[in-house]
Design a protein around this motif. Structure first.
Motif, PDB file in Angstrom:
ATOM      1  N   ASP A   2       0.858  -1.199   0.073  1.00 38.39           N
ATOM      2  CA  ASP A   2      -0.053  -0.050  -0.091  1.00 38.39           C
ATOM      3  C   ASP A   2       0.800   1.362   0.029  1.00 38.39           C
ATOM      4  O   ASP A   2       0.546   2.420   0.093  1.00 38.39           O
ATOM      5  CB  ASP A   2      -0.724  -0.018   1.204  1.00 38.39           C
ATOM      6  N   ARG A   3       2.104   0.942  -0.179  1.00 35.37           N
ATOM      7  CA  ARG A   3       2.953   2.327  -0.240  1.00 35.37           C
ATOM      8  C   ARG A   3       3.405   2.638  -1.632  1.00 35.37           C
ATOM      9  O   ARG A   3       3.419   1.744  -2.603  1.00 35.37           O
ATOM     10  CB  ARG A   3       4.186   2.212   0.780  1.00 35.37           C
ATOM     11  N   ASP A   4       3.896   3.708  -1.819  1.00 36.10           N
ATOM     12  CA  ASP A   4       4.686   4.186  -3.045  1.00 36.10           C
ATOM     13  C   ASP A   4       3.874   3.793  -4.246  1.00 36.10           C
ATOM     14  O   ASP A   4       4.237   3.387  -5.378  1.00 36.10           O
ATOM     15  CB  ASP A   4       5.866   3.470  -3.451  1.00 36.10           C
ATOM     16  N   ILE A   5       2.333   4.017  -3.961  1.00 36.35           N
ATOM     17  CA  ILE A   5       1.557   3.834  -5.078  1.00 36.35           C
ATOM     18  C   ILE A   5       1.213   5.200  -5.816  1.00 36.35           C
ATOM     19  O   ILE A   5       0.757   6.205  -4.897  1.00 36.35           O
ATOM     20  CB  ILE A   5       0.201   3.327  -4.688  1.00 36.35           C
ATOM     21  N   THR A   6       1.518   5.449  -7.136  1.00 37.65           N
ATOM     22  CA  THR A   6       1.254   6.605  -7.645  1.00 37.65           C
ATOM     23  C   THR A   6       0.080   6.532  -8.763  1.00 37.65           C
ATOM     24  O   THR A   6       0.391   5.837  -9.638  1.00 37.65           O
ATOM     25  CB  THR A   6       2.490   7.133  -8.319  1.00 37.65           C
ATOM     26  N   LEU A   7      -1.171   7.036  -8.566  1.00 40.05           N
ATOM     27  CA  LEU A   7      -2.129   7.034  -9.433  1.00 40.05           C
ATOM     28  C   LEU A   7      -1.719   7.579 -10.658  1.00 40.05           C
ATOM     29  O   LEU A   7      -0.996   8.743 -10.908  1.00 40.05           O
ATOM     30  CB  LEU A   7      -3.282   7.214  -8.863  1.00 40.05           C
ATOM     31  N   ALA A   8      -2.370   7.299 -11.757  1.00 42.73           N
ATOM     32  CA  ALA A   8      -2.353   8.147 -13.094  1.00 42.73           C
ATOM     33  C   ALA A   8      -2.585   9.669 -13.053  1.00 42.73           C
ATOM     34  O   ALA A   8      -3.509   9.838 -12.369  1.00 42.73           O
ATOM     35  CB  ALA A   8      -3.031   7.224 -14.046  1.00 42.73           C
ATOM     36  N   GLY A   9      -1.665  10.286 -13.369  1.00 46.88           N
ATOM     37  CA  GLY A   9      -1.693  11.809 -13.205  1.00 46.88           C
ATOM     38  C   GLY A   9      -0.877  12.568 -12.122  1.00 46.88           C
ATOM     39  O   GLY A   9      -0.680  13.562 -12.006  1.00 46.88           O
ATOM     40  N   GLU A  10      -0.616  11.280 -11.058  1.00 45.59           N
ATOM     41  CA  GLU A  10       0.015  11.993 -10.009  1.00 45.59           C
ATOM     42  C   GLU A  10       1.651  11.865 -10.204  1.00 45.59           C
ATOM     43  O   GLU A  10       2.070  11.352 -11.081  1.00 45.59           O
ATOM     44  CB  GLU A  10      -0.437  11.304  -8.675  1.00 45.59           C
ATOM     45  N   LYS A  11       2.136  12.870  -9.377  1.00 47.94           N
ATOM     46  CA  LYS A  11       3.745  12.952  -9.622  1.00 47.94           C
ATOM     47  C   LYS A  11       4.483  11.670  -8.854  1.00 47.94           C
ATOM     48  O   LYS A  11       4.038  11.378  -7.655  1.00 47.94           O
ATOM     49  CB  LYS A  11       4.249  14.134  -8.752  1.00 47.94           C
ATOM     50  N   VAL A  12       5.480  11.134  -9.797  1.00 41.34           N
ATOM     51  CA  VAL A  12       6.080   9.854  -9.001  1.00 41.34           C
ATOM     52  C   VAL A  12       7.385  10.058  -8.321  1.00 41.34           C
ATOM     53  O   VAL A  12       8.096  10.795  -8.923  1.00 41.34           O
ATOM     54  CB  VAL A  12       6.334   8.872 -10.215  1.00 41.34           C
ATOM     55  N   ASN A  13       7.510   9.745  -7.097  1.00 40.73           N
ATOM     56  CA  ASN A  13       8.530  10.067  -6.060  1.00 40.73           C
ATOM     57  C   ASN A  13       9.742   9.090  -6.152  1.00 40.73           C
ATOM     58  O   ASN A  13      10.803   9.255  -5.910  1.00 40.73           O
ATOM     59  CB  ASN A  13       7.929  10.452  -4.728  1.00 40.73           C
ATOM     60  N   LYS A  14       9.273   7.907  -6.461  1.00 41.09           N
ATOM     61  CA  LYS A  14      10.252   6.634  -6.295  1.00 41.09           C
ATOM     62  C   LYS A  14      11.227   6.653  -7.416  1.00 41.09           C
ATOM     63  O   LYS A  14      11.220   7.425  -8.375  1.00 41.09           O
ATOM     64  CB  LYS A  14       9.455   5.449  -6.653  1.00 41.09           C
ATOM     65  N   SER A  15      12.479   6.442  -6.978  1.00 40.08           N
ATOM     66  CA  SER A  15      13.693   6.712  -7.709  1.00 40.08           C
ATOM     67  C   SER A  15      13.684   5.418  -8.990  1.00 40.08           C
ATOM     68  O   SER A  15      13.542   4.335  -8.709  1.00 40.08           O
ATOM     69  CB  SER A  15      15.002   6.443  -6.970  1.00 40.08           C
ATOM     70  N   LEU A  16      14.021   5.754 -10.148  1.00 36.03           N
ATOM     71  CA  LEU A  16      14.107   4.783 -11.256  1.00 36.03           C
ATOM     72  C   LEU A  16      15.446   4.036 -10.997  1.00 36.03           C
ATOM     73  O   LEU A  16      15.213   2.970 -11.447  1.00 36.03           O
ATOM     74  CB  LEU A  16      14.473   5.678 -12.409  1.00 36.03           C
ATOM     75  N   VAL A  17      16.383   4.544 -10.510  1.00 36.67           N
ATOM     76  CA  VAL A  17      17.746   3.522  -9.764  1.00 36.67           C
ATOM     77  C   VAL A  17      17.156   2.349  -9.197  1.00 36.67           C
ATOM     78  O   VAL A  17      17.634   1.212  -9.422  1.00 36.67           O
ATOM     79  CB  VAL A  17      18.714   4.271  -8.909  1.00 36.67           C
ATOM     80  N   ILE A  18      16.226   2.450  -7.956  1.00 40.39           N
ATOM     81  CA  ILE A  18      15.752   1.499  -7.134  1.00 40.39           C
ATOM     82  C   ILE A  18      15.017   0.691  -7.903  1.00 40.39           C
ATOM     83  O   ILE A  18      15.231  -0.829  -8.026  1.00 40.39           O
ATOM     84  CB  ILE A  18      15.015   1.991  -6.271  1.00 40.39           C
ATOM     85  N   THR A  19      13.958   0.761  -9.001  1.00 43.69           N
ATOM     86  CA  THR A  19      13.330  -0.006  -9.906  1.00 43.69           C
ATOM     87  C   THR A  19      14.606  -0.815 -10.801  1.00 43.69           C
ATOM     88  O   THR A  19      14.268  -2.107 -11.357  1.00 43.69           O
ATOM     89  CB  THR A  19      12.197   0.480 -10.732  1.00 43.69           C
ATOM     90  N   TYR A  20      15.346   0.172 -11.374  1.00 47.41           N
ATOM     91  CA  TYR A  20      16.326  -0.761 -12.305  1.00 47.41           C
ATOM     92  C   TYR A  20      17.055  -1.549 -11.468  1.00 47.41           C
ATOM     93  O   TYR A  20      17.453  -2.830 -12.001  1.00 47.41           O
ATOM     94  CB  TYR A  20      17.404   0.444 -12.638  1.00 47.41           C
ATOM     95  N   ARG A  21      17.366  -1.328 -10.177  1.00 52.80           N
ATOM     96  CA  ARG A  21      18.376  -2.284  -9.380  1.00 52.80           C
ATOM     97  C   ARG A  21      17.331  -3.694  -9.076  1.00 52.80           C
ATOM     98  O   ARG A  21      17.911  -4.815  -9.179  1.00 52.80           O
ATOM     99  CB  ARG A  21      18.412  -1.604  -8.121  1.00 52.80           C
ATOM    100  N   ASN A  22      15.900  -3.420  -8.802  1.00 52.26           N
ATOM    101  CA  ASN A  22      15.113  -4.512  -8.896  1.00 52.26           C
ATOM    102  C   ASN A  22      15.279  -5.483 -10.055  1.00 52.26           C
ATOM    103  O   ASN A  22      15.270  -6.903 -10.120  1.00 52.26           O
ATOM    104  CB  ASN A  22      13.750  -4.273  -8.732  1.00 52.26           C
ATOM    105  N   GLY A  23      15.313  -4.954 -11.060  1.00 53.27           N
ATOM    106  CA  GLY A  23      15.433  -5.442 -12.626  1.00 53.27           C
ATOM    107  C   GLY A  23      16.493  -6.441 -12.491  1.00 53.27           C
ATOM    108  O   GLY A  23      16.559  -7.815 -12.888  1.00 53.27           O
ATOM    109  N   LEU A  24      17.608  -6.017 -12.031  1.00 57.77           N
ATOM    110  CA  LEU A  24      19.092  -6.431 -12.100  1.00 57.77           C
ATOM    111  C   LEU A  24      19.107  -7.658 -11.064  1.00 57.77           C
ATOM    112  O   LEU A  24      19.419  -8.848 -11.362  1.00 57.77           O
ATOM    113  CB  LEU A  24      20.144  -5.682 -11.516  1.00 57.77           C
ATOM    114  N   LEU A  25      18.475  -7.496  -9.763  1.00 62.65           N
ATOM    115  CA  LEU A  25      18.451  -8.675  -9.030  1.00 62.65           C
ATOM    116  C   LEU A  25      17.578  -9.763  -9.387  1.00 62.65           C
ATOM    117  O   LEU A  25      18.064 -10.947  -9.016  1.00 62.65           O
ATOM    118  CB  LEU A  25      17.800  -7.933  -7.672  1.00 62.65           C
ATOM    119  N   VAL A  26      16.415  -9.539  -9.854  1.00 62.96           N
ATOM    120  CA  VAL A  26      15.535 -10.555 -10.463  1.00 62.96           C
ATOM    121  C   VAL A  26      16.045 -11.450 -11.832  1.00 62.96           C
ATOM    122  O   VAL A  26      15.988 -12.523 -11.596  1.00 62.96           O
ATOM    123  CB  VAL A  26      14.171  -9.870 -11.057  1.00 62.96           C
TER     124      VAL A  26
END
Length: 211
Positions: A92-116
């Motif tokens: 229930d955290r870090d949820i950004t609905l369509a039209g809202e500003k995204v605060n989560k870092s792209l680096v973190i999601t890129y890292r998740n892709g590396l880990l998977v």
């Protein structure tokens, strides 16, 4: 050009089955938008590119050694358990609905892709399946054909990722916060299942080599 298009289709076809990368991409795409989902995909493709380079420079034999592959089952399981726990705990955290500003870092999601993507399943796939295909392309003609084939495969994977995330982006516009939260929980459960599968494969490999 024919060789390139052939391997674009191969890459696209191979990327179609649902795997851990697709699950994480979908989750991040729903929670934070197209770019974050794509960052996961780019992280996975980074590992794919490194494995292609390893094959190109003749490291396939080393990568296929049991004592290299077996520890990766545990490493991959550990990473997936971590991502699964985070997906469920922070559903229930870090949820950004369509039209809202995204605060989560792209680096973190890129890292998740590396880990998977750091998983023996991905490793074995490249060495056993694409390794043979790419090596055959390399041996039949020259190194430039190998590179064209590899680029075709990566292009096919990229097209799959863009297509998947385009669908996710459209779906995201009609989803509310609760729906996205439960999607994250389901994604965590699926990632947990993949982690358990890795542990099972580790157990089978250890049992095989002990006996």
């Amino acid at each position: 050009m024919d060789l390139y298009l052939k391997f674009v289709l191969v890459g696209f076809s191979i990327a179609l089955p649902i795997g851990a990368i697709s699950v994480e991409m979908t989750k991040q795409g729903l929670k934070n938008g197209f770019l974050h989902g794509w960052a996961v995909g780019i992280g996975g493709m980074t590992i794919d590119l490194l494995l292609i380079l390893a094959l190109y420079f003749g490291l396939a034999e080393i990568l296929s050694l049991p004592y290299v592959q077996i520890p990766l089952w545990i490493i991959g399981a550990g990473f997936l358990f971590m991502l699964a726990y985070d997906s469920i705990k922070n559903a229930d955290r870090d949820i950004t609905l369509a039209g809202e500003k995204v605060n989560k870092s792209l680096v973190i999601t890129y890292r998740n892709g590396l880990l998977v993507a750091i998983s023996p399943g991905n490793l074995v796939f490249w060495v056993s399946v694409f390794g043979v295909v790419l090596a055959d392309s390399y041996s039949q003609t020259n190194s430039s054909s190998f590179i064209v084939a590899a680029l075709g495969i990566l292009t096919g994977i990229l097209l799959h990722d863009i297509g998947l995330l385009s669908i996710v982006s459209v779906t995201r516009k009609i989803m509310n916060r609760t729906m996205i939260k439960w999607t994250s929980i389901i994604a965590g459960i699926l990632l947990f299942g993949f982690a358990c599968y890795f542990l099972y494969e580790f157990y089978l490999d250890i049992k095989f080599y002990i006996n």
